[in-house]
Design a protein around this motif. Structure first.
Motif, short mmCIF file in Angstrom:
data_model
loop_
_atom_site.label_atom_id
_atom_site.label_comp_id
_atom_site.label_asym_id
_atom_site.label_seq_id
_atom_site.Cartn_x
_atom_site.Cartn_y
_atom_site.Cartn_z
N UNK A 43 0.82 -1.21 0.00
CA UNK A 43 0.00 0.00 0.00
C UNK A 43 0.85 1.26 0.00
N UNK A 44 2.17 1.13 0.28
CA UNK A 44 3.06 2.29 0.31
C UNK A 44 3.97 2.33 -0.91
N UNK A 45 3.66 1.50 -1.91
CA UNK A 45 4.52 1.38 -3.08
C UNK A 45 4.66 2.71 -3.82
N UNK A 106 1.82 16.29 8.58
CA UNK A 106 1.09 15.85 7.39
C UNK A 106 1.06 16.95 6.33
N UNK A 107 0.88 18.20 6.78
CA UNK A 107 0.87 19.32 5.84
C UNK A 107 2.23 19.50 5.17
N UNK A 108 3.29 19.09 5.86
CA UNK A 108 4.63 19.20 5.30
C UNK A 108 4.99 18.01 4.41
N UNK A 109 4.04 17.10 4.23
CA UNK A 109 4.26 15.99 3.32
C UNK A 109 4.97 14.80 3.91
N UNK A 110 4.82 14.59 5.20
CA UNK A 110 5.49 13.45 5.84
C UNK A 110 5.06 12.14 5.21
N UNK A 111 6.04 11.31 4.90
CA UNK A 111 5.76 9.96 4.39
C UNK A 111 5.51 8.98 5.53
N UNK A 112 6.07 9.27 6.68
CA UNK A 112 5.91 8.40 7.85
C UNK A 112 5.93 9.26 9.10
N UNK A 113 5.14 8.83 10.09
CA UNK A 113 5.09 9.51 11.38
C UNK A 113 5.28 8.47 12.47
N UNK A 114 6.26 8.72 13.32
CA UNK A 114 6.47 7.90 14.51
C UNK A 114 5.96 8.71 15.69
N UNK A 115 5.13 8.12 16.52
CA UNK A 115 4.47 8.88 17.57
C UNK A 115 4.57 8.18 18.92
N UNK A 128 -5.66 8.05 12.64
CA UNK A 128 -6.46 7.32 11.65
C UNK A 128 -6.51 8.07 10.32
N UNK A 129 -6.58 9.39 10.37
CA UNK A 129 -6.57 10.19 9.14
C UNK A 129 -5.25 9.98 8.39
N UNK A 130 -4.15 10.04 9.13
CA UNK A 130 -2.85 9.84 8.51
C UNK A 130 -2.76 8.45 7.87
N UNK A 131 -3.20 7.44 8.60
CA UNK A 131 -3.17 6.07 8.10
C UNK A 131 -4.02 5.92 6.85
N UNK A 132 -5.24 6.47 6.88
CA UNK A 132 -6.14 6.38 5.74
C UNK A 132 -5.59 7.13 4.52
N UNK A 133 -4.78 8.15 4.77
CA UNK A 133 -4.19 8.92 3.67
C UNK A 133 -2.91 8.30 3.12
N UNK A 135 -0.13 7.38 4.89
CA UNK A 135 1.10 7.68 5.63
C UNK A 135 1.42 6.50 6.55
N UNK A 136 2.68 6.12 6.61
CA UNK A 136 3.10 5.09 7.55
C UNK A 136 3.01 5.65 8.97
#
Length: 357
Positions: A43-45, A106-115, A128-133, A135-136
């Motif tokens: 899904x991240x291809x 997310x606005x800065x175009x992050x490909x992945x977020x570690x939290x 959930x928004x990040x995941x659905x969009x 983003x890892x």
């Protein structure tokens, strides 16, 4: 004991059973849990270009453990050539700020977020928004109440409490009064640790937790909390602590008050190890569960591995074993100050720059 010590001292990025024959490997002291599943990396291809924006949203730098965690994460990101930009934010313990921090990533175009979440519920919508969009999303250290994350790396915080609780049961012979020094109210890390300890202590015989105080895992607040509890309770037979800096402070309080030292649980912190060693001639003993500062850094590595299409799992557990008195001489670093947390993946020159005496 030898294997346990070498795993901590050689805290390198050498191997993992989960990432086989790939460019990115994880720390030897984490591994996929029995119920974990292989991540669907397909899904991240669309993102797979070998050059990524990775964000780390931290709960707060509330003590030396968190400060080292931030350093370890930044260092780990610097070792990954695929990270073209690394963003780090600090929520200062405020869930609403952390939500805003993640939205900004997310606005800065992050490909992945570690939290590292401030709260298990408050962050759910933005994660959930990040995941659905697409983003890892990797959750590390504290958990969030949603299945819509890509992967998790978690220390077994219940086991942290259980190991300490069982130590007290054994050291106290199953009887006596215990005080508890807790971390931050509402964080799953502290709740899990305390509940694990409380369950063991309740079943340990004629033992009782007579009082508890939150002290944010910090030395200063731990000192205040222990002073308050010691003044309020003339009979204390054991101390369960959610963190080593608080235990270090409590040992000092007992000494200053002229109280006999009782069994106390600690953590893998250099300052606590120093205090432990200095008080062994008084009969003091403890146990030091680990909550490694390198876990977030491995979350960053895991996020990049997912973006790169490597075979990884959705749930990793930190498997590092607790330390006992037998480990002290090998692990205590007298050349480093009290703020150093044992088992770091930072290079020696960085450790000396940060913590050298």
């Amino acid at each position: 004991m030898l294997n346990k010590i070498s795993a901590a001292l050689v805290a390198t990025l050498l191997t993992t059973s989960a990432l086989s024959a790939q460019d990115i490997t994880l720390h030897a002291d984490i591994g996929p849990t029995a119920g974990s599943n292989v991540v669907d990396v397909s899904k991240y291809e669309a993102k797979r270009d070998g050059s990524y924006i990775v964000g780390f949203s931290n709960v707060a730098v509330f003590n030396s453990w968190a400060a080292q965690l931030v350093e370890e994460a930044a260092y780990r990101a610097s070792t990954l050539s695929q990270v073209k930009r690394y963003i780090v934010t600090d929520a200062n313990g405020d869930p609403s700020k952390q939500v805003a921090d993640i939205e900004d990533m997310l606005a800065q175009g992050a490909d992945a977020i570690v939290v590292n979440p401030t709260n298990p519920v408050a962050l759910v919508p933005v994660l959930e928004k990040a995941y659905d969009d697409g983003v890892v999303v990797v959750v590390v250290t504290a958990d969030a109440n949603t299945d819509k994350v890509t992967a998790r790396i978690m220390a077994d915080q219940v086991k942290f409490g259980v190991d300490g609780g069982q130590f007290l049961v054994d050291a106290m012979g199953g009887e006596g009064k215990v005080i508890a020094l807790r971390g931050i109210a509402g964080l799953s890390v502290d709740d899990d640790r305390f509940n694990g300890a409380a369950d063991v202590i309740a079943k340990g015989g004629d033992m009782e937790i007579i009082a508890e105080e939150y002290a944010a895992w910090s030395y200063d607040q731990g000192r205040q909390a222990c002073e308050s509890l010691a003044l309020a309770h003339p009979k204390i037979d054991g101390v369960w602590s959610s963190g080593g800096a608080m235990t270090q402070a409590c040992v000092e309080v007992f000494n200053e008050f002229g109280r006999d030292l009782v069994p106390m649980t600690g953590e893998a912190n250099n300052g606590f190890f120093r205090t432990w060693k200095e008080n062994q001639n008084k009969g003091f003993d403890s146990i030091a569960p680990q909550n490694p500062t390198w876990a977030v850094g491995e979350g960053i590595a895991l996020a990049v591995a997912i973006l790169e299409g490597q075979e990884v799992y959705d749930y990793y557990a930190v498997t590092a074993a607790p330390y006992t008195a037998e480990d002290l001489d090998a692990l205590y670093r007298p050349d480093l100050n009290d703020s150093y947390w044992v088992g770091s993946t930072l290079p020696e020159e960085k450790l000396q720059a940060l913590y050298g005496n």
